[in-house]
Design an enzyme around this catalytic site. Sequence first.
Site, short mmCIF file in Angstrom:
data_model
loop_
_atom_site.label_atom_id
_atom_site.label_comp_id
_atom_site.label_asym_id
_atom_site.label_seq_id
_atom_site.Cartn_x
_atom_site.Cartn_y
_atom_site.Cartn_z
N GLU A 32 -1.02 -4.03 13.32
CA GLU A 32 -1.74 -3.72 12.08
C GLU A 32 -3.21 -4.10 12.20
OE1 GLU A 32 -1.64 -4.72 7.29
OE2 GLU A 32 -0.79 -6.14 8.72
N SER A 42 0.83 -1.21 0.00
CA SER A 42 0.00 0.00 0.00
C SER A 42 0.86 1.25 0.00
CB SER A 42 -0.91 0.01 1.23
OG SER A 42 -1.79 -1.08 1.22
#
Length: 397
Positions: free
Chosen positions: A249, A166
């Site tokens: 995360e 990302s």
Amino acid sequence: MSDPEDFRRETRAWLEDNCPASVRAPVADIKYLYWGGRRAEFLDDDSQVWFERMLERGWTVPDWPVEYGGAGLSQSEQRILQSEMRRLNCRPPLFSYGITMLAPVLLEYGTDEQKSRFLPPIARGEIRWCQGYSEPAAGSDLASLQCRAVLEGGEYLVDGQKIWTSDADISDWIFCLVRTDPSAPKHDGISFLLIDLESGGVSISPIPLISGASPFCQTFFDSVRVPSQQRVGPENGGWSIAKHLLQHERAMLAQAIPGVRPPKRSSLLDVARRSLNTPQGPLPDAGLRDELVQLQMDRICYRATLARNTAAVRAGKGPGSESSMFKLYVSELNQRSEDWRHRAAGTEGLGWDGEGFDPEEIQATRSWLYGKASTILGGTSEIQLNIIAKRVLGLPD
């Protein structure tokens, strides 16, 4: 530590005086927060003022040690600061994967030299980080990754590919899992490297998605030289570090990001009433009614359980395996909600682009398509179920 009430009064007064009015409102998307980095741009002048004032106090990362750019706040003081920022709807002055994912790893496993080198630039928003975990043949089975790093003298020579990285195309550095011992059992031959994306041999290619927008990229390494001092933890000891980072995360994915509030959408019930031409009274479709009630109850239960867990985290309990439970539940719940909205909307859920389409209709279509990824990104639902079975419930293999 100062008296908590004194700290609260001082914090409240400082925020009232220093947080610009325009920053006391949420942004519509996480991309509009200030992420920092070599190519970073502020959303507006007030966002820059807010960042600079918070940075001066060490409040971009308030609970970090002062020597690494933080303010050294205690857990109690951190909770008070967060509470007072929520009271004013203050946006975070800086958001990044460096703060939410890499920093906990460095604080736990990094050497003193690595902490001094990498943490202050993260706190100052000078470096934007991305994550290099998944590969084309190593997604759910992450430990089968094949991106290879061979130690030659004082440098690793890295060759291979990462996928779904990302924002790699707008990032500066990547924290990356690499295979340093191909002959070892797959979990035992992995190391954790920090790589400058401006290094020779790095190339990045964006990946378009069916939803029309994508933060994802492919990242290629062709004989990239990485100093051995940029390995975090022991060689071949990267799997434990990778798991520690994933807990943070998944905890991040499971919770709402402070300062971000997507544009208000019609409720699921309103969508169904409009589509079924039922302005009031029970929906004529019993199946849709049952699903809607179940979705609403599930959402209430999730929020209540998440609030309880968030309180525990603020009390000093770091994210553990239960973060997989939240990540699994919210991704499945969001996917079910988007699917229900799409079905209930009927032909109004088919808009894509151009004149004649209501913006909310277009958003509904794109959200439904993107929702297909929600049970894959951050670890698939199947992997989360395995973790929950083993780590939370203690079931045998």
